[in-house]
Write an enzyme that holds these catalytic residues in place. Structure first.
Site, PDB file in Angstrom:
ATOM      1  N   HIS A 247       0.855  -1.186   0.000  1.00 52.38           N
ATOM      2  CA  HIS A 247       0.000   0.000   0.000  1.00 52.38           C
ATOM      3  C   HIS A 247       0.892   1.237   0.000  1.00 52.38           C
ATOM      4  O   HIS A 247       1.729   1.428   0.880  1.00 52.38           O
ATOM      5  CB  HIS A 247      -0.938  -0.008   1.201  1.00 52.38           C
ATOM      6  CG  HIS A 247      -1.980  -1.069   1.122  1.00 52.38           C
ATOM      7  ND1 HIS A 247      -2.437  -1.765   2.214  1.00 52.38           N
ATOM      8  CD2 HIS A 247      -2.663  -1.567   0.052  1.00 52.38           C
ATOM      9  CE1 HIS A 247      -3.363  -2.638   1.830  1.00 52.38           C
ATOM     10  NE2 HIS A 247      -3.512  -2.531   0.526  1.00 52.38           N
ATOM     11  N   ALA A 248       0.676   2.102  -0.984  1.00 49.29           N
ATOM     12  CA  ALA A 248       1.635   3.158  -1.298  1.00 49.29           C
ATOM     13  C   ALA A 248       1.858   4.132  -0.150  1.00 49.29           C
ATOM     14  O   ALA A 248       2.989   4.571   0.084  1.00 49.29           O
ATOM     15  CB  ALA A 248       1.148   3.913  -2.538  1.00 49.29           C
ATOM     16  N   ARG A 249       0.806   4.483   0.566  1.00 47.23           N
ATOM     17  CA  ARG A 249       0.912   5.545   1.564  1.00 47.23           C
ATOM     18  C   ARG A 249       1.541   5.102   2.873  1.00 47.23           C
ATOM     19  O   ARG A 249       1.808   5.934   3.756  1.00 47.23           O
ATOM     20  CB  ARG A 249      -0.474   6.109   1.849  1.00 47.23           C
ATOM     21  CG  ARG A 249      -1.457   5.105   2.436  1.00 47.23           C
ATOM     22  CD  ARG A 249      -2.851   5.687   2.445  1.00 47.23           C
ATOM     23  NE  ARG A 249      -3.864   4.721   2.845  1.00 47.23           N
ATOM     24  CZ  ARG A 249      -5.171   4.936   2.734  1.00 47.23           C
ATOM     25  NH1 ARG A 249      -5.601   6.088   2.256  1.00 47.23           N
ATOM     26  NH2 ARG A 249      -6.048   4.029   3.097  1.00 47.23           N
ATOM     27  N   GLU A 250       1.821   3.820   3.027  1.00 50.98           N
ATOM     28  CA  GLU A 250       2.318   3.288   4.296  1.00 50.98           C
ATOM     29  C   GLU A 250       3.844   3.357   4.323  1.00 50.98           C
ATOM     30  O   GLU A 250       4.547   2.352   4.289  1.00 50.98           O
ATOM     31  CB  GLU A 250       1.774   1.870   4.493  1.00 50.98           C
ATOM     32  CG  GLU A 250       0.254   1.870   4.593  1.00 50.98           C
ATOM     33  CD  GLU A 250      -0.388   0.485   4.487  1.00 50.98           C
ATOM     34  OE1 GLU A 250       0.353  -0.520   4.528  1.00 50.98           O
ATOM     35  OE2 GLU A 250      -1.624   0.418   4.368  1.00 50.98           O
ATOM     36  N   ARG A 302      -3.289   4.902  -2.111  1.00 47.41           N
ATOM     37  CA  ARG A 302      -3.160   3.547  -1.556  1.00 47.41           C
ATOM     38  C   ARG A 302      -2.813   2.493  -2.612  1.00 47.41           C
ATOM     39  O   ARG A 302      -1.994   1.604  -2.369  1.00 47.41           O
ATOM     40  CB  ARG A 302      -4.486   3.175  -0.877  1.00 47.41           C
ATOM     41  CG  ARG A 302      -4.632   1.713  -0.460  1.00 47.41           C
ATOM     42  CD  ARG A 302      -6.000   1.510   0.159  1.00 47.41           C
ATOM     43  NE  ARG A 302      -6.364   0.112   0.336  1.00 47.41           N
ATOM     44  CZ  ARG A 302      -6.163  -0.585   1.447  1.00 47.41           C
ATOM     45  NH1 ARG A 302      -5.562  -0.028   2.468  1.00 47.41           N
ATOM     46  NH2 ARG A 302      -6.562  -1.840   1.532  1.00 47.41           N
ATOM     47  N   ASN A 320      -3.326  -5.742  -2.382  1.00 46.08           N
ATOM     48  CA  ASN A 320      -3.588  -6.705  -1.327  1.00 46.08           C
ATOM     49  C   ASN A 320      -5.028  -7.221  -1.354  1.00 46.08           C
ATOM     50  O   ASN A 320      -5.509  -7.810  -0.393  1.00 46.08           O
ATOM     51  CB  ASN A 320      -3.287  -6.105   0.052  1.00 46.08           C
ATOM     52  CG  ASN A 320      -2.904  -7.159   1.061  1.00 46.08           C
ATOM     53  OD1 ASN A 320      -2.185  -8.109   0.738  1.00 46.08           O
ATOM     54  ND2 ASN A 320      -3.365  -7.007   2.288  1.00 46.08           N
ATOM     55  N   ARG A 321      -5.712  -7.010  -2.465  1.00 48.69           N
ATOM     56  CA  ARG A 321      -6.984  -7.674  -2.758  1.00 48.69           C
ATOM     57  C   ARG A 321      -6.896  -8.423  -4.084  1.00 48.69           C
ATOM     58  O   ARG A 321      -7.900  -8.932  -4.562  1.00 48.69           O
ATOM     59  CB  ARG A 321      -8.135  -6.652  -2.854  1.00 48.69           C
ATOM     60  CG  ARG A 321      -8.356  -5.816  -1.603  1.00 48.69           C
ATOM     61  CD  ARG A 321      -8.829  -6.637  -0.428  1.00 48.69           C
ATOM     62  NE  ARG A 321      -9.214  -5.782   0.682  1.00 48.69           N
ATOM     63  CZ  ARG A 321      -8.385  -5.308   1.605  1.00 48.69           C
ATOM     64  NH1 ARG A 321      -7.094  -5.626   1.526  1.00 48.69           N
ATOM     65  NH2 ARG A 321      -8.802  -4.560   2.599  1.00 48.69           N
ATOM     66  N   HIS A 373       2.842  -3.671   6.837  1.00 51.51           N
ATOM     67  CA  HIS A 373       1.861  -2.639   6.521  1.00 51.51           C
ATOM     68  C   HIS A 373       1.832  -1.629   7.672  1.00 51.51           C
ATOM     69  O   HIS A 373       2.575  -1.727   8.634  1.00 51.51           O
ATOM     70  CB  HIS A 373       0.465  -3.254   6.359  1.00 51.51           C
ATOM     71  CG  HIS A 373       0.321  -4.147   5.169  1.00 51.51           C
ATOM     72  ND1 HIS A 373      -0.494  -3.830   4.099  1.00 51.51           N
ATOM     73  CD2 HIS A 373       0.863  -5.358   4.874  1.00 51.51           C
ATOM     74  CE1 HIS A 373      -0.429  -4.795   3.201  1.00 51.51           C
ATOM     75  NE2 HIS A 373       0.378  -5.740   3.639  1.00 51.51           N
ATOM     76  N   SER A 374       0.947  -0.656   7.564  1.00 52.18           N
ATOM     77  CA  SER A 374       0.628   0.205   8.692  1.00 52.18           C
ATOM     78  C   SER A 374      -0.824   0.677   8.502  1.00 52.18           C
ATOM     79  O   SER A 374      -1.313   0.705   7.376  1.00 52.18           O
ATOM     80  CB  SER A 374       1.574   1.413   8.762  1.00 52.18           C
ATOM     81  OG  SER A 374       1.303   2.377   7.761  1.00 52.18           O
ATOM     82  N   TYR A 375      -1.518   0.920   9.628  1.00 54.18           N
ATOM     83  CA  TYR A 375      -0.982   1.028  10.970  1.00 54.18           C
ATOM     84  C   TYR A 375      -1.932   0.326  11.924  1.00 54.18           C
ATOM     85  O   TYR A 375      -2.952  -0.227  11.503  1.00 54.18           O
ATOM     86  CB  TYR A 375      -0.813   2.511  11.363  1.00 54.18           C
ATOM     87  CG  TYR A 375      -2.088   3.318  11.379  1.00 54.18           C
ATOM     88  CD1 TYR A 375      -2.836   3.466  12.556  1.00 54.18           C
ATOM     89  CD2 TYR A 375      -2.579   3.908  10.224  1.00 54.18           C
ATOM     90  CE1 TYR A 375      -4.000   4.196  12.575  1.00 54.18           C
ATOM     91  CE2 TYR A 375      -3.750   4.643  10.234  1.00 54.18           C
ATOM     92  CZ  TYR A 375      -4.464   4.774  11.411  1.00 54.18           C
ATOM     93  OH  TYR A 375      -5.641   5.479  11.429  1.00 54.18           O
ATOM     94  N   TYR A 425     -11.235  -7.615  10.310  1.00 55.40           N
ATOM     95  CA  TYR A 425     -12.389  -7.697   9.423  1.00 55.40           C
ATOM     96  C   TYR A 425     -12.009  -8.574   8.240  1.00 55.40           C
ATOM     97  O   TYR A 425     -10.831  -8.711   7.908  1.00 55.40           O
ATOM     98  CB  TYR A 425     -12.770  -6.303   8.906  1.00 55.40           C
ATOM     99  CG  TYR A 425     -11.572  -5.512   8.444  1.00 55.40           C
ATOM    100  CD1 TYR A 425     -11.041  -5.681   7.167  1.00 55.40           C
ATOM    101  CD2 TYR A 425     -10.930  -4.623   9.298  1.00 55.40           C
ATOM    102  CE1 TYR A 425      -9.918  -4.977   6.751  1.00 55.40           C
ATOM    103  CE2 TYR A 425      -9.799  -3.922   8.892  1.00 55.40           C
ATOM    104  CZ  TYR A 425      -9.303  -4.110   7.623  1.00 55.40           C
ATOM    105  OH  TYR A 425      -8.187  -3.430   7.213  1.00 55.40           O
ATOM    106  N   GLU A 447       0.991  -5.064  10.983  1.00 56.64           N
ATOM    107  CA  GLU A 447       0.556  -3.667  10.927  1.00 56.64           C
ATOM    108  C   GLU A 447       1.395  -2.878  11.927  1.00 56.64           C
ATOM    109  O   GLU A 447       1.241  -3.022  13.134  1.00 56.64           O
ATOM    110  CB  GLU A 447      -0.935  -3.546  11.259  1.00 56.64           C
ATOM    111  CG  GLU A 447      -1.859  -4.256  10.284  1.00 56.64           C
ATOM    112  CD  GLU A 447      -2.033  -3.499   8.977  1.00 56.64           C
ATOM    113  OE1 GLU A 447      -1.522  -2.365   8.871  1.00 56.64           O
ATOM    114  OE2 GLU A 447      -2.693  -4.049   8.073  1.00 56.64           O
TER     115      GLU A 447
END
Length: 484
Positions: A247-250, A302, A320-321, A373-375, A425, A447
């Site tokens: 995920h790009a923003r992490e 993301r 990641n999906r 990943h985060s967070y 989830y 995370e």
């Protein structure tokens, strides 16, 4: 892309129920299938793209119930504005709230606000959600929360101000240290992709007996997917694969993975024999196009950057999906504008396809897989596709709790341990589920910090503390792998 940047909900929590009965792929005590033998439930070679659904997926639906009193929300669209071209998206005035969801009906109200494009979500679990309030929607959302008696805390009162402060330039001493080292990586700054790749190449040149670098594929925009290997060359070694930056923003994720690389490569001779008896594979940035986009245009992007359907303005797939085990199920959207868009088919994206092909075809004896990943500070094991656990979930739970204990002893951070779907989830199509289905024993999604004070915009002063305590946890995993 036009002058508006669409912000869509991240977490698929808007469901009427959270739990379904435990579903195991194999009965307890049965052996795992050999690697590569698990049949995928979807035809991965079918090039026919899914139609765009008029509504969101089941995991995103909200059962509408009337709110008390008159609905005072204006029917408006408030989103972060960017100038034409590649000017950066401006989040001035946007706020981050931590919203309690323990009161009945809160998630329904959040769903209504989301559909009016007044909010987006960052992270959360069954008791709270971190909600991004869009710049000109603060007064509207505040009024609704007050009317409905919804509890919340303002965590960030001006998101753009926090973004501006997140990654300050290095001081002169650090720049001089870069020059002496021969590479630009410092772990006192979040670095661009070029710095990361040049660092990997530097290590391969400096430690050629143990370090090698290979490109396992290309991103949609043609950037290299570089994997670094650290190995003493013993053919009987177990192997661990570690990736970051799906995920790009992490940003803390690639920073942590490159910290691991540096520590292991530079101190390999001093490591224990068990530790040196593992082949270490690292892919620091799975999503290089998206990662660069977060530096240049939209800090909160993301997905990857592959265009969706022709004629649609929406870009990107949530990598990641997009993995092929239970692809397209719960917690994944068929809407290309969604932040959890699953892609047109399993492994439709060059990045996820390259990673999966490498793991399937490598001669390495992969015994563990970690994806950072985060967070939120979670250690998650499969399954993610439903509220389910694999037959060896007790083993994974024990190892996860020992990793969490080592992290806490080293840096004080408390990590929760459990299955992805049970603790958080359902989210189908994850890399961890797919790798586990290939027969890799210890598979975890980590995370990283924090728990919401900064969220994705974690200051650079946190990089080394987070990475150091995470390395302590990695050593615990290595001790288990060495005993297999």
């Amino acid at each position: 892309m036009g002058s508006w940047t669409r912000m869509v909900v991240l977490l698929p929590f808007f469901t009427s129920t959270f739990c379904t009965p435990l579903i195991n792929e194999l009965e307890p005590g049965k052996d795992w299938p050999t690697r590569g033998s698990v049949k995928q439930p979807y035809n991965q070679t079918d090039d026919v793209q899914d139609p765009i659904e008029a509504s969101t997926t089941t995991s995103e639906l909200v059962n509408e119930t009337p709110s008390s009193g008159k609905d005072e929300l204006e029917d408006i669209t408030i989103i972060a504005r960017a100038a034409e071209g590649n000017a950066k998206v401006d989040y001035s005035g946007a706020q981050l709230w931590k919203v309690s969801t323990e009161k009945n009906g809160v998630r329904v109200i959040l769903g209504r606000l989301k559909r009016r494009n007044l909010i987006a979500t960052w992270a959360g679990n069954q008791t709270y959600v971190d909600v991004l309030i869009k710049p000109n929607a603060v007064a509207n959302v505040t009024r609704v929360f007050s009317r409905e008696n919804i509890s919340y805390d303002i965590i960030i009162d001006d998101l753009q101000k926090r973004i501006n402060e997140e990654n300050p330039p290095l001081d002169e001493n650090e720049i001089e240290l870069q020059n002496r080292r021969g590479h630009r990586m410092t772990w006192k700054q979040y670095h661009r992709l070029q710095d990361i790749h040049e660092f990997l190449d530097y290590l391969a040149t400096t430690y050629p007996k143990i370090v090698s670098v290979n490109t396992i594929g290309k991103s949609y925009e043609g950037r290299d997917l570089k994997v670094l290997r650290i190995s003493n060359g013993n053919p009987s070694n177990k192997a661990i694969f570690i990736d970051g930056g799906i995920h790009a923003r992490e940003w803390i994720s690639p920073a942590t993975v490159t910290f691991f690389i540096n520590q292991i490569a530079e101190n390999f001779a001093e490591e224990s024999e068990d530790f040196k008896g593992i082949d270490w594979y690292f892919l620091p940035v799975v999503n290089p196009d998206g990662y660069e986009y977060t530096h240049l245009v939209d800090r909160l992007w993301r997905k990857n950057r592959k265009p969706a359907y022709a004629g649609r303005a929406c870009f990107g797939t949530d990598l990641n999906r997009n993995f092929g085990y239970r692809w397209g199920g719960k917690g994944a959207s068929s809407n290309p504008c969604s932040e959890i868009y699953r892609g047109s088919r399993a492994f439709s994206e060059p990045e996820s396809r390259a990673l999966s092909e490498f793991i399937k075809t490598s001669a390495a004896n992969f015994s563990a897989y970690l994806t950072y990943h985060s967070y939120g500070q979670y250690l998650l094991y499969p399954w993610g596709y439903d509220n389910a656990v694999p037959p060896d979930h007790k083993d994974l739970d024990v190892v996860g709790k020992n990793i969490a204990e080592a992290i806490q002893k080293t840096g004080g951070s408390k990590y929760s341990v459990g299955s992805s779907s049970g603790l958080l989830y359902p989210a189908s199509g994850g890399s961890d589920d797919w790798v586990k289905a290939q027969g890799v024993k210890y598979t975890f999604t980590v995370e990283l910090s924090d728990t919401g004070r900064y969220g994705f915009i974690l200051p650079t002063t946190n990089i080394e503390p987070v990475a150091r305590e995470s390395l302590a946890g990695l050593r615990i995993l290595a001790s288990y792998v060495s005993k297999l």
